[in-house]
Each structure stands twice: as C-alpha cells, then as structure tokens.
Write an enzyme that holds these catalytic residues in place. Structure first.
Site, PDB file in Angstrom:
ATOM      1  N   GLU A   7      11.194 -54.798 -99.863  1.00  0.00           N
ATOM      2  CA  GLU A   7      12.286 -55.677-101.573  1.00  0.00           C
ATOM      3  C   GLU A   7      13.752 -55.000-101.761  1.00  0.00           C
ATOM      4  O   GLU A   7      14.095 -55.608-101.969  1.00  0.00           O
ATOM      5  CB  GLU A   7      11.631 -54.496-102.407  1.00  0.00           C
ATOM      6  N   ASP A 105       8.045 -54.952-103.826  1.00  0.00           N
ATOM      7  CA  ASP A 105       7.097 -54.030-104.567  1.00  0.00           C
ATOM      8  C   ASP A 105       5.492 -54.304-105.078  1.00  0.00           C
ATOM      9  O   ASP A 105       5.265 -55.302-105.017  1.00  0.00           O
ATOM     10  CB  ASP A 105       7.523 -53.608-105.982  1.00  0.00           C
ATOM     11  N   TYR A 311       5.190 -45.056-107.187  1.00  0.00           N
ATOM     12  CA  TYR A 311       5.738 -46.594-107.327  1.00  0.00           C
ATOM     13  C   TYR A 311       5.810 -45.920-108.851  1.00  0.00           C
ATOM     14  O   TYR A 311       5.083 -45.150-109.738  1.00  0.00           O
ATOM     15  CB  TYR A 311       5.194 -47.536-107.431  1.00  0.00           C
TER      16      TYR A 311
END
Ligand SMILES: [Zn+2]
Ligand SMILES: [Zn+2]
Length: 931
Positions: A7, A105, A311
């Site tokens: 990402e 992600d 995350y």
C-alpha cells in the site's frame, strides 16, 4: 519475477525485509519510486490510491448551460493516474512478472486500492497470475502466514469501495456546484457539500442551536458536614435537587442536631476491566491524552507500518481465537513493561475481556512488536504505550471495591453519604489512564449520634448540553452509521479546513450554519443521517454479493435527482438565505469616516476593506493580495476602533495576523506621511481626525478641502499636495524596485526580499535607476551573492537603457532589433559607427542615423554624420575587392568607423588595429593595396 505490490513505500520496505529473512534486500530508486528486491522477488509500494475517479471531459465549466450541476449526477466517469511515476513503474515491472501479489491493507479501502493495482497490471499483462496477501499487522509471523496462505482479490469488497467513491463524487460535486453557484461563490469561497460531511455538520449546528435556546433552571442542593475521630464527612440530603426554593429553605431550617446514624450498608462492587480497542474507543482514549482524532490515527498508522501495532482501522472488539495472546505478551517482555507483563502473566484472567462488536476482518488494535521510548519519540510513544497498556488491561482481572452507604437522620431530615475503597486494583495496576478515586468513610454504627458542623444550601443552575469534542463526535457518528472507521476523523478534518467548524469542542462558523440551514430548509435529505446510513447498509450487501454496484449507484442517482427537484425549485431562496447569513462573516465594524459597516471584499486575487456606505463614503483600507492568504475576520476586536481583527490564512503556511486593520493601516502609512518635508505631528493628528491616513489620499485632494482639514492656508495646502505627489513617486519607484529585485533574485531561506530592499534603501538605492549604477559591494552588503549581483545589475542596466531609448522615441520594433544585435544602450547608439550599428541590426543606415540623432538630442550630445544606404553598399563592394578582406573583416572595420575605400585609405593602422583587433601588418597590406 514475483512482483509484490504494497500500500505504501514504507510497508513495501518492511514486507521485503520480513520476507527476505537473512537474505540481503536490494533497494533501488527508479525515478523517485523505490523498489526492494531479493531472490526473484520485487516489492514496490503505492501511495494509497494512485488513480482517481473524475468526470469525463466537458464538465469543468461550472457555469455551463448544458452541463448544469444536475447533469453531474448522470455524467460518465473516468479513472486517471494521479501518481504517474508509480503507475508507469508498476506497469513496467508487470510486463516482466510471472506472478503478482497484492499486499495492500486489508479493508474496503485497501481492497479497492488493490483492485486499482490489479487493473494496472492487467492492462499490460493480461495473462499473469494475480493473488492477494491479507494480514492485520506487518510482523514476521503475520506476513509469513499471509504469504503462505495467498488468496484472491475480493472483488465484492472492492466493488463496495468503488460504489462509495462513485456516490461520494456524484453527491459532493453536483451539490457543491449547485450551492456555490446559488450563493454566488467561486474559487476559494466555494461551499462544499458532502454525503457524510453535511449530516455531520448538521449535528454540530443542531447542538449549537440547542445550547443557544437552552433556558437554565435554578435548583438547590442541600448538604451537611459532620465529623468522626477528626475526619470530616459530607452527607447529602436524600431529596437531591430541590426545584422549589421554599422546600429547600424549610429542609435547611429543619436540619438540626441530633444527627443520628440510621443505617450502614456494606457491599462489594466489581469494576470490569476495559474491552479491547477498536478504532473509535482508541480515538476516545487518545483524546484524553490530548491528541486530536486525526493526529491519533496518523500516529497509529505510522506505528502499524513499522510493525509496532496491528492494523488500527477496525470495528472488532473481540480477540479472535487465532490471535496468539501469549506470543504478544512475550514480545513485550524485557522492556519497560517487563514488570507489568510479568504481573499480568501471573494474574491472567480466565478469558480476555470482549466488547459488543465482533467482526472477522481485523483483530482489535493490539501491540505487535517491542519498542523503546527513544526509538519512537514522545507522541508515538504515548500512543504505543496506551495500546500496550490497554492490551495488558484486557488480560487482567477486574478491580473490586468495597462500598459503604450510610444514612442519617437530622431531626427528621434524611441525609446519606457513600464511600468506596479499592479492594484489589486488578487491571488498574497496568492501566493508569482512568482515575480511581477512593472515598473512605469512618466506621459508623447505627444509633450513633454525631455533631452537625455546617449546613450548606447551594444554589445551582442546570447546564446546557456540551458541545461535541472531536472524539465524542466520532462516537456519535458511529452510533448513527455516519462514515466508516477509516473516514470519520477525515470528515471532521475537512469540516475544520473548510471553515465550517472551529475550536475543540467544535463550534459551527457562520458559513457552516448558513449552508446547513439552507439545506435543512429546502432539501433535508442531505443533512439527515438517514440517507447515508442506508448507503452503508447497501455497501454491506455489496460486500456479501447480495446487491450490485450499478444497482446501488442507480438508486442513489434517483434519490439525488429528487433532491435536485427541490433544490432547483428554490435556487433563489437558497442563495439569498446563504448570502444574507454570511454577509456578517465579512463585517468588521463601524467605518471611522461615516459609521456604516466596514466589510472585507474579495475581488479575484485582490482584497480590501471597503465601506458599505460606498459610493457616498469612499473610505477603504488596502490589504495584501490573497496570494499572501485569504483575509478573514477573527474574534478579537480593537478597543480603540471597535473593529474586528483581520487575519490572512493560507493553506500550508502559518496565518498572518494583521490585527486591527485601521491600527495597522495607520502604522504602515505614518512613515510615508513623514516623507513629506512639511509634515508635522500636528498635521498628522489633524489628518487622522478627518480619517485621512495615506499620502495618496492627500495627493488626490482639492487644495481647498485640504486647507480646511489640515488647518493651513491655500498656499500651504498646495505645497502639501505637491509634496504628497513627490512622496508617491518615490514610493512608486521603491515598490517598483522591490518587485524588480523579487523577480530577478530567487527567494531563499533566510533572505527575505523585504530585508534586501531595506538594506538597499539604507545605502541610498531607492529605485531601479540607482540600482543600475550601484556598486556591486552595496549589493553584497544587502545579502546578494556575486553571481546574483551581476545578474541584477545587468538586468537593471538593461531596463534603464530600454526606458531611456523609449523616452528618446525609438520605436519598440527597432528597439528589439538593437537588443538582438547587442547594441541597445544609449552609449552604443551615440558612439558606435552607424555602418556597424546597421550591419549588427539589419536596420537601414539612414534609419539608424535618425535613431542616433534622436538619442543624441535627448542626451544633449552631438549627432555623428549621416551615411547613406547607397554609399554604404558601394563602400562594402570596394572593401571586399581588396585581397584578404572578407565579410568578417568588413564587420570589424565597421567597428573602427571604416566603411569604404576612402575611409580605409585615410585610416591610422595603429588606432584601427586597437579597435578592430585586426593585425597591424594586415592593415598596412590593405592600405598599400589601395594606394
Ligand atoms: Zn464609510
Ligand atoms: Zn484599531
């Protein structure tokens, strides 16, 4: 080659390091994009989205008759690369790849970014295998397991993201255009409207209105103070709030000794350990540490990218079975948390706490790697420590309290006191962020008599509801289904940057209120959370492949058309309401000259403060152009002039606070007034009393009027006006000099142009003409380097020369030719031979002579003799006949004034040689040939 697409660049680097293990990773920069290679693998990072969705061409003109704001609803869209270098590098690598793994992600946004990358790859390599790695933390174990269990891209999830993107664009663009046009706002003043943004703003506006409409109620609280064994104890009347003053007074009067203990109840209370962090609860906890929502998320993302935490965008508050809690505890051993971790390991609760929301995509936010305070720095450490401690707390036992409730009787009036004592601290040992306040009562026994030391009747008022703090607003948005865990804090950031709200707690601005009210009155679908919530539900259905993207977008389109039916029917009212409400935003206070309101006016890039009494009153104050920042009114007011202070704001730079515009106007013009030789303190005061502050105002006055204002005779007034005109001219030249220097000398840190011109001025260099004659040393003193100085001097000379030649009457076309020939100074024209000038510029010698005559007259010099075109051409042929003379030599001879056989024959070889650079011997040859 196996291409892995991450990402961001930072996660690409980390993923490469983790996958490579002991192997060395080769980092290469191509363009400005880095790749990380090892084995046969190459990892490259995106920048989040590298393409954007925009309307097809033809919709850029806001005022188009055909492509109206409404037409944007059905307008086609295209994807355009926004990061061209990354896009082309990915496509270049894709051509060579035999396997591509998308490692963005793992959430809706990440899946959409992954799909964008997928399409870029497919466009250049239709057959390569493309798969997907999913992970919740960039740690060795997670990354290894993700790459051992590769899956496919989830197109349904990506479609949900695409749907949101398309609908946001459609709603945002069409409504923003409509509202801005209705309120006649353009450029930087546009009024943005958005699908999530507008209902969020409406909540803040509603809350403000509630606060304004709140009528406080008076009530009374009755308490008494007693004591036992020297310890004071406060007891409250059991009636709580008295709303009737008479009743409160009666209870106060009835409160008399003896005070008797009637009952003592002991109990135990469980104080549950907190649940794991999802995004919202994390933001709320971080805000208690003084971090804004956007800041907290920015830091958390950074910690995630670097493998310190999992995350941070998650709705999950239940640890999944797959999460190795013992493993996480082990990683935290050895550092500053060692003692706390050891304690938790010894006292682990049976099962970790769990919150109400459980989802499968990501685990709750938890630490993923060990860190030190030194490595992270203050703010990152603060956030990391919070997440570590929260994790430890969720594995710790509950805290327990013993509670005591005591009731008393004071001659018939009932009172009560409660106490609490922490029995076992449990999780509070490792999570010190919420305060546990103990209140330990003395031991009372029923029937015991106590003294009354004081009876206290307090008058209080009910309070209006509180304004939303950023973190509270995020919680409410979540409850209402507004936005997502990933976007809520960004929406609030946008409301702030668009100046719809300000402060924390958040308060709406005038514009924010005006737009919300207008939408509320005419199209409340936009401000109600309902529509947005429905869309979130539809997105879920798309993720589960139960509805299609086109179907949902189609429905949203219809809804928006119905909104436009209402809006278009009331366009005039909507615009009028907004304009009326926002006029106040620009109003500063009374005009010193006439008492009408002064108002900030924006005209393209220029802005000024004007009087609403115009044209009768012409008072105005100029402001720096809006490239320096857009002028806005701020809260403070000038006590002397009653005017609101003004500030210039520009995106990405600190604001420039001007303060009271009139004070600043006066201060910045006094120096200029002082340049007039006859100006005195008294005169300045007279002028100020009559609201004349600038030199140009004086220069523009009639002598009669000025005589009255300044208290001087007609002659004195005439002199003042002349002096003002002179001062204006000096100022004009100075400002010209300033602009000139700014144009030539590039800005550099620590070298402001204001400083340079000030120093030049101190050295007597006040205009470009003076600059053209300046000593390079003076420029050096002003902070300009050698190269810059010679460039500046040359440019100044060039400009002065050009001006002088123009003044002398040389036409612009010819001037260009002189410049191109390198003979464009007045000296060149006066002193260089006409044949030379003619040959350098291609201008007819007779015309050259006319120009030379003009310049010489202008400078009071004598004009050289004329040379006719015929004579020049004949002379040229004569010279070329002489053996050894070619075109180049003729040109050099022209410089020495020789243009035919006769002038050559008469020439002094010594002198000609020194001017033309032709060897003396050759000149003797030419001359002897002619003789
Ligand atoms: Zn006025
Ligand atoms: Zn003032």
């Amino acid at each position: 080659m196996h291409l892995i697409i991450a990402e961001k660049n930072i996660s690409a680097n980390r993923i490469a390091q983790l996958l490579a293990g002991n192997e060395k990773v080769k980092a290469v920069k191509e363009g400005s994009v880095s790749t990380y290679s090892f084995d046969n693998k190459t990892v490259v990072g995106l920048k989040g989205h590298v393409v954007e969705v925009d309307f097809e061409p033809g919709y850029t003109n806001w005022r188009s008759e055909i492509n109206t704001p409404r037409s944007l609803i059905d307008a086609g869209t295209v994807k355009k690369p926004t990061e061209k270098k990354i896009v082309s590098l990915i496509q270049k690598l894709s051509k060579k790849a035999d396997l591509v793994t998308i490692a963005t992600d793992y959430d809706t946004e990440g899946e959409l970014i992954g799909k964008e990358a997928y399409e870029l790859v497919r466009a250049v390599n239709p057959s390569v295998r493309i798969n997907r790695a999913r992970f919740s933390a960039i740690t060795p174990a997670e990354i290894r397991s993700a790459f051992e269990n590769l899956t496919d891209l989830d197109f349904a999830l990506a479609a949900a993201g695409e749907t949101r993107q398309a609908i946001d664009l459609m709603w945002g663009a069409s409504l923003t255009r409509f509202i801005s046009l209705a309120a006649r706002r353009g450029g930087r003043d546009i009024l943005s409207v958005g699908r999530v943004q507008s209902p969020t703003l409406a909540m803040i506006v509603d809350r403000e209105r509630e606060i304004e409409n709140f009528v406080p109620q008076t009530y009374w609280m009755l308490s008494l103070t007693t004591e036992k064994d020297g310890q004071p104890v406060e007891a409250r009347h059991t009636a709580g709030r008295f709303t009737d003053h008479e009743a409160a007074l009666a209870a106060e009067a009835g409160t008399k000794e003896p005070l008797v203990v009637t009952d003592v109840k002991e109990g135990q209370k469980n104080d549950r350990a907190p649940t794991p962090f999802d995004t919202t609860t994390f933001i709320v906890a971080a805000s208690r540490l003084g971090l804004s929502a956007a800041n907290a998320m920015r830091i958390a993302e950074d910690l995630y990218m670097n493998g310190y935490i999992s995350y941070p965008r998650t709705d999950n508050t239940v640890y999944p079975k797959s999460l190795d809690l013992n493993g996480v505890l082990e990683t935290l051993r050895g550092g500053v948390f060692d003692a706390d971790v050891a304690w938790v390991q010894q006292h682990r609760r049976e099962v970790p706490t769990r919150g109400k929301k459980e989802s499968t995509d990501h685990p709750p936010i938890h630490p993923a790697g060990a860190a030190t305070r030194e490595a992270l720095g203050q703010d990152r450490w603060k956030v990391y420590e919070l997440i570590v401690r929260r994790f430890l707390a969720t594995l710790s036992p509950d805290a327990t309290w013993t509670t005591t409730k005591c009731t008393f009787d004071a001659s018939g009036e009932p009172y009560t006191a409660t106490g609490g004592r922490l029995l076992s601290a449990g999780w509070r040992r490792v999570y010190p962020y919420s305060e546990a306040k103990e209140n330990i009562l003395p031991i009372f026994t029923p029937g015991e008599r106590l003294p009354i030391q004081k009876v206290n009747l307090e008058e209080k008022q009910t309070q209006p509801p509180a304004r939303y703090s950023q973190s509270r607003l995020i919680q409410v948005m979540e409850e209402l289904g507004l936005g997502t865990k990933s976007t809520r804090h960004e929406v609030i950031g946008k409301l702030v940057s668009r100046r719809y709200v300000e402060g924390n707690p958040l308060r709406p601005t005038l514009v924010g209120r005006a737009v919300t009210d207008a939408l509320d009155n005419h199209a409340d679908t936009i401000t109600e959370p309902e529509m947005t919530r429905t869309l979130e539900e539809h997105m879920q259905l798309i993720k589960q492949s139960q509805r299609s993207r086109d179907d949902v977008i189609g429905e949203s389109r219809e809804m928006l058309h119905r909104v436009f039916d209402k809006l278009e029917a009331h366009e005039k009212e909507i615009g009028g309401e907004i304009m009326e409400q926002t006029a106040e935003e620009h109003t500063l206070g009374p005009c010193p000259a006439c008492g009408h309101d002064l108002r900030i006016r924006h005209l393209g890039v220029s802005q000024f403060i004007g009087c609403t009494g115009y044209p009768e009153c012409r008072f105005n104050i100029s402001l720096p152009g809006s490239t320096w920042g857009r002028a806005i009114r701020i809260e403070e007011t000038c006590p002397e002039h009653g005017l609101s202070h003004v500030r210039l704001i520009r995106k990405g730079s600190p604001p420039w606070t001007i303060g009271c515009p009139l004070c600043s106007h006066i201060a910045s013009n006094v120096e200029a007034l002082r340049m007039m030789p006859s100006m005195t303190d008294d005169l300045v005061r007279h002028l100020h009393e009559h609201h004349r502050y600038t030199v140009s105002e004086i220069a523009g006055m009639q002598p009669g009027d000025l005589a009255v204002i300044a208290g001087v005779d007609a002659e004195g007034a005439g002199r003042l006006i002349r002096e003002a005109e002179d001062a204006l001219e000096v100022l004009r030249r100075r400002s010209e000099l300033r602009k000139f220097v700014r144009k030539i000398v590039p800005p550099r840190k620590g070298r402001s142009h204001a400083k340079i011109t000030r120093s030049l001025l101190e050295q007597g260099i006040g205009d470009i003409h003076a600059l053209s004659r300046a000593d390079p040393a003076a420029l050096k003193k002003a902070g300009i380097g050698e190269a810059g100085a010679s460039e500046l001097l040359a440019a100044a000379r060039g400009l002065c020369n050009e001006r002088l030649l123009r003044e002398a009457g040389i036409p612009a076309v010819s001037l260009k030719k002189y410049q191109a020939g390198g003979v464009a100074s007045p000296d060149d024209l006066c002193y260089l031979p006409i044949p030379y000038l003619s040959s350098k510029t291609g201008i007819n010698p007779e015309t050259v002579h006319k120009h030379v005559d003009m310049v010489c007259r202008h400078l009071g010099r004598s004009t050289p003799a004329k040379v006719s075109k015929v004579a020049l051409e004949r002379g040229r042929r004569e010279l070329l006949e002489v053996p050894g003379i070619g075109e180049a030599t003729v040109e050099r001879l022209y410089l020495a004034g020789i243009y035919d056989a006769a002038t050559l024959r008469e020439a002094d070889p010594e002198e000609v040689s020194s001017i033309s650079g032709i060897a003396k011997a050759r000149l003797y040859d030419y001359i002897s040939h002619l003789k």
